[in-house]
Design an enzyme around this catalytic site. Structure first.
Site, mmCIF file in Angstrom:
data_model
loop_
_atom_site.group_PDB
_atom_site.id
_atom_site.type_symbol
_atom_site.label_atom_id
_atom_site.label_comp_id
_atom_site.label_asym_id
_atom_site.label_seq_id
_atom_site.Cartn_x
_atom_site.Cartn_y
_atom_site.Cartn_z
ATOM 1 N N LYS A 203 0.533 -1.647 -0.166
ATOM 2 C CA LYS A 203 0.131 -0.110 -0.466
ATOM 3 C C LYS A 203 1.152 1.324 0.362
ATOM 4 O O LYS A 203 1.871 1.748 0.833
ATOM 5 C CB LYS A 203 -1.059 -0.005 1.653
ATOM 6 C CG LYS A 203 -2.312 1.522 0.976
ATOM 7 C CD LYS A 203 -2.987 1.943 1.640
ATOM 8 C CE LYS A 203 -2.003 2.587 2.805
ATOM 9 N NZ LYS A 203 -1.624 4.108 1.885
ATOM 10 N N SER A 257 5.546 6.997 10.754
ATOM 11 C CA SER A 257 4.965 8.098 11.467
ATOM 12 C C SER A 257 5.080 7.119 13.112
ATOM 13 O O SER A 257 4.721 6.195 12.917
ATOM 14 C CB SER A 257 4.337 9.077 11.797
ATOM 15 O OG SER A 257 2.702 8.657 11.777
ATOM 16 N N THR A 258 5.886 7.525 13.969
ATOM 17 C CA THR A 258 5.728 7.273 15.328
ATOM 18 C C THR A 258 4.245 6.783 15.130
ATOM 19 O O THR A 258 4.261 5.515 15.963
ATOM 20 C CB THR A 258 6.684 7.098 16.323
ATOM 21 O OG1 THR A 258 8.328 7.542 15.873
ATOM 22 C CG2 THR A 258 6.805 6.497 16.867
ATOM 23 N N GLU A 259 3.645 7.698 15.337
ATOM 24 C CA GLU A 259 2.253 7.636 16.057
ATOM 25 C C GLU A 259 1.346 6.297 15.071
ATOM 26 O O GLU A 259 0.888 5.637 15.839
ATOM 27 C CB GLU A 259 1.927 8.819 15.406
ATOM 28 C CG GLU A 259 0.598 9.130 15.822
ATOM 29 C CD GLU A 259 -0.361 10.802 15.311
ATOM 30 O OE1 GLU A 259 -0.037 10.890 14.433
ATOM 31 O OE2 GLU A 259 -1.246 10.588 15.299
ATOM 32 N N GLY A 261 2.941 3.804 13.776
ATOM 33 C CA GLY A 261 3.921 2.925 13.638
ATOM 34 C C GLY A 261 3.144 1.706 14.842
ATOM 35 O O GLY A 261 3.386 0.563 15.023
ATOM 36 N N CYS A 312 13.228 10.277 7.262
ATOM 37 C CA CYS A 312 13.343 10.260 9.095
ATOM 38 C C CYS A 312 15.246 10.040 9.511
ATOM 39 O O CYS A 312 14.751 10.391 10.843
ATOM 40 C CB CYS A 312 12.661 8.889 8.820
ATOM 41 S SG CYS A 312 14.009 7.520 7.715
HETATM 42 P P1 NAI Z 1 1.651 8.321 7.952
HETATM 43 O O1 NAI Z 1 2.465 7.109 9.363
HETATM 44 O O2 NAI Z 1 0.688 8.471 8.694
HETATM 45 O O3 NAI Z 1 1.708 7.753 6.967
HETATM 46 C C1 NAI Z 1 2.664 6.525 6.068
HETATM 47 C C2 NAI Z 1 1.489 5.735 5.385
HETATM 48 O O4 NAI Z 1 1.096 5.094 6.669
HETATM 49 C C3 NAI Z 1 1.063 5.770 4.400
HETATM 50 O O5 NAI Z 1 1.163 4.966 4.014
HETATM 51 C C4 NAI Z 1 -0.564 5.493 5.222
HETATM 52 O O6 NAI Z 1 -1.338 5.690 3.843
HETATM 53 C C5 NAI Z 1 0.062 4.817 6.451
HETATM 54 N N1 NAI Z 1 -1.287 4.391 7.152
HETATM 55 C C6 NAI Z 1 -1.792 6.121 7.975
HETATM 56 N N2 NAI Z 1 -2.229 6.079 8.499
HETATM 57 C C7 NAI Z 1 -2.648 4.476 9.090
HETATM 58 C C8 NAI Z 1 -3.762 3.281 9.408
HETATM 59 N N3 NAI Z 1 -4.163 3.885 10.797
HETATM 60 N N4 NAI Z 1 -2.811 2.413 9.787
HETATM 61 C C9 NAI Z 1 -2.271 2.063 8.747
HETATM 62 N N5 NAI Z 1 -1.536 2.858 7.565
HETATM 63 C C10 NAI Z 1 -1.308 4.116 8.141
HETATM 64 O O7 NAI Z 1 2.947 9.825 8.088
HETATM 65 P P2 NAI Z 1 2.224 11.210 7.458
HETATM 66 O O8 NAI Z 1 0.990 11.360 8.129
HETATM 67 O O9 NAI Z 1 1.681 10.673 6.196
HETATM 68 O O10 NAI Z 1 2.924 11.732 7.561
HETATM 69 C C11 NAI Z 1 3.389 12.366 9.289
HETATM 70 C C12 NAI Z 1 4.909 12.856 9.610
HETATM 71 O O11 NAI Z 1 5.146 10.991 10.266
HETATM 72 C C13 NAI Z 1 5.531 13.581 8.908
HETATM 73 O O12 NAI Z 1 5.594 14.915 9.591
HETATM 74 C C14 NAI Z 1 7.071 12.587 9.650
HETATM 75 O O13 NAI Z 1 7.063 13.585 11.027
HETATM 76 C C15 NAI Z 1 6.848 11.213 9.832
HETATM 77 N N6 NAI Z 1 6.982 10.392 9.192
HETATM 78 C C16 NAI Z 1 8.035 9.639 8.884
HETATM 79 C C17 NAI Z 1 8.051 9.200 8.015
HETATM 80 C C18 NAI Z 1 10.060 8.198 7.469
HETATM 81 O O14 NAI Z 1 10.238 7.850 6.620
HETATM 82 N N7 NAI Z 1 9.883 7.921 8.807
HETATM 83 C C19 NAI Z 1 7.797 8.941 6.494
HETATM 84 C C20 NAI Z 1 6.882 9.402 6.866
HETATM 85 C C21 NAI Z 1 5.891 10.568 7.345
#
Ligand code: NAI
Ligand code: MG
Length: 509
Positions: A203, A257-259, A261, A312
């Site tokens: 996804k 995001s950690t949230e 995760g 990240c």
């Molecule tokens: P996110 O963690 O919400 O999105 C990442 C992936 O998770 C996307 O594919 C999204 O559709 C999916 N996702 C979102 N909610 C989900 C759920 N409840 N269950 C399963 N999958 C879900 O990150 P977002 O909202 O785009 O960015 C927020 C913050 O997260 C950023 O400001 C950054 O701090 C951090 N982040 C960290 C990344 C990294 O590489 N470690 C990459 C992207 C964001």
């Protein structure tokens, strides 16, 4: 506020393949066929440089995830993939790498258009590194080995045991990836899962679905059997949540995001599927007084500004020894002010826009809170006016450990610079003063200090006199709330295999 200047004459013209690709409504890949979402819904894909809609993708949700998992399960249990020899699988994985290089320019343009990052970066880093991941992992397909063990149990006289381990593919894997390196994250996830012999439901992030879908096309061209990789575009709360909670998925791999995760880990408890997580960071980048200063200054700027700071492991906490503090901070600020910010498709651009309005609001919110808390911007400090999601490369000083900008992951081109006195435990405490532990940088010529700090810093990667060096062979992942498990290298194969002990008793008489 400065304006974003765009030079039309240095702008890359889209290839016919890319123009056609974004011109058609993009579908889901399920069981080797391109199909609409069961609901018939689609969502808009935006160009972050202009805020304009550039494409439409199918909005998959629970029903589509169910279909995709079913196809992946069938392909795993009954399809040709698990019956192929490792060498045959390796050849297909290698071919995927070759085809990424064959279509390198199309992938680069599409990624720049979708994510916003400069075309020089997609051409030079994202796309070749993605190809390399498949090439590297193709070689592992034939090298996943168990071992033969010597038992010391007090056994029955006349009886002995031959014991060995088998490493078997874990099964059906769900992979949820972010928008900051869309193609590369797909490669980091798919490469090892395929090498291990798993089947996958991927996804992509809703912000950047396009290159994963192009990758889907070339995986078919490479000869990957139907159902081995299924791609369901859609939103996190619907498609992502359905995948992480699915009772017939054996393992979930997540980057984001950690949230989220933590939500994934909770969702996985239903069937106790295995989980690997690559999450956020607030990585310390430490400049010692004996460092090669020009290299340290340039490296520290690139540590935070690469990919608009949407990395990240970005070096977002710059810790500088007191007597060189002014010189380093001025050097980094000078670079920040000189960075050419603009549309990614302009070949002169050094920094593109942030990925979305949500990220623009989030990073702008951090800049505002920094100002309100008394931090001072030596460079940048604002978003850029006009269309697109642009933010100025920013250096903040006068921050204190209680400030939001100091503690939280900003995920934008914003660094906090803080002085330290000497290399005592306080520095190590300062470097480790974070809920995260993804990466760290050290700039020094003193090899003794390198060893001391490299051992004491709690982070999955320590870069010395360099930063943001990634390689398919180098394990990557986090301590503390930066995640579970490692990506890349031989380590990642542990995420996609189960170890089975086989113990055979035989008579010695
Ligand atoms: P996110 O963690 O919400 O999105 C990442 C992936 O998770 C996307 O594919 C999204 O559709 C999916 N996702 C979102 N909610 C989900 C759920 N409840 N269950 C399963 N999958 C879900 O990150 P977002 O909202 O785009 O960015 C927020 C913050 O997260 C950023 O400001 C950054 O701090 C951090 N982040 C960290 C990344 C990294 O590489 N470690 C990459 C992207 C964001
Ligand atoms: Mg989110």
């Amino acid at each position: 506020m400065s304006e974003v200047a765009e030079k039309i004459e240095t702008r890359v013209a889209l290839s016919a393949k890319v123009a056609k690709f974004i011109g058609q409504k993009r579908k889901l890949l399920i069981d080797g066929k391109w199909t609409e979402a069961a609901s018939g819904k689609t969502f808009e894909v935006f160009d972050p440089a202009t805020g304009q809609v550039i494409a439409h993708a199918a909005e998959g949700d629970k029903e589509d995830i169910n279909r995709a998992v079913k196809a992946a399960r069938f392909a795993f249990e009954k399809g040709p993939w698990s019956r192929m020899t490792p060498s045959e699988r390796g050849k297909i994985i290698w071919k995927i790498g070759d085809l990424i290089l064959k279509y390198q320019e199309d992938f680069s343009q599409l990624e720049t258009l979708d994510n916003g990052k400069p075309i020089n970066v997609t051409r030079g880093a994202d796309v070749p590194l993605a190809a390399d991941m498949f090439h590297y992992m193709a070689g592992w397909a034939t090298k996943i080995e168990g071992s033969q063990l010597s038992l010391s149990v007090p056994y029955t006289p006349g009886q002995s045991y031959h014991a060995y381990t088998r490493r078997e593919a874990i099964g059906v894997v769900g992979q949820i990836i972010p928008w900051n390196f869309p193609l590369l994250m797909a490669a980091w996830k798919l490469g090892p899962a395929l090498a291990a012999g798993c089947t996958v439901v991927l996804k992509p992030a809703e912000e950047t679905p396009l290159t994963a879908l192009l990758l889907g096309e070339i995986m078919i061209e490479a000869g990957l059997p139907p159902g081995v990789v299924n791609i369901v575009t859609g939103f996190g709360e619907t498609a992502g949540a359905a995948l992480s909670g699915h009772m017939d998925v054996d393992k979930i791999a997540f980057t984001g995001s950690t949230e989220v995760g933590k939500l994934i880990a909770r969702a996985a408890t239903g069937n106790l599927k295995k989980v690997s997580l690559e999450l956020g960071g607030k990585s310390p980048n430490i400049v010692l007084e004996d460092a090669d200063l020009p290299a340290a200054i340039a490296g520290s700027a690139s540590a935070i500004y690469f990919n608009q700071g949407q990395v990240c492991c970005a070096g977002s906490r710059l810790l500088i020894q007191q007597n060189i503090f002014d010189e380093v901070v001025e050097g980094v600020s000078k670079i920040a002010k000189s960075i050419k910010v603009g549309a990614g498709l302009d070949t002169q651009t050094e920094m593109g826009p942030l990925v979305s309005t949500i990220q623009l609001d989030r990073v702008s919110g951090f800049l505002k809170s920094g100002k309100e808390d008394g931090a001072k911007a030596l460079a940048g400090g604002n978003r850029k006016s006009g269309a697109g999601y642009f933010v100025e490369p920013t250096v903040l000083v006068n921050t204190t450990p209680n400030m939001k900008v100091y503690q939280e992951e900003i995920f934008g081109p914003v660094v906090t610079a803080v002085p330290f006195k000497n290399l005592d435990d306080a520095l190590v405490a300062q470097a480790n003063d974070s809920i995260y532990g993804l990466a760290a940088g050290i700039w020094t010529k003193d090899v003794g200090k390198v060893h001391r700090l490299a051992a004491q810093i709690k982070a999955g990667t320590v870069w010395v006199n360099c930063y943001n060096i990634f390689d398919a062979s180098l394990p990557f992942g986090g301590y503390k709330q930066s995640g579970w498990g490692r990506e890349m290298g031989a380590e990642v194969l542990k995420n996609y295999t189960e170890t089975k002990s086989v113990c055979i008793g035989y008579s010695t008489e």
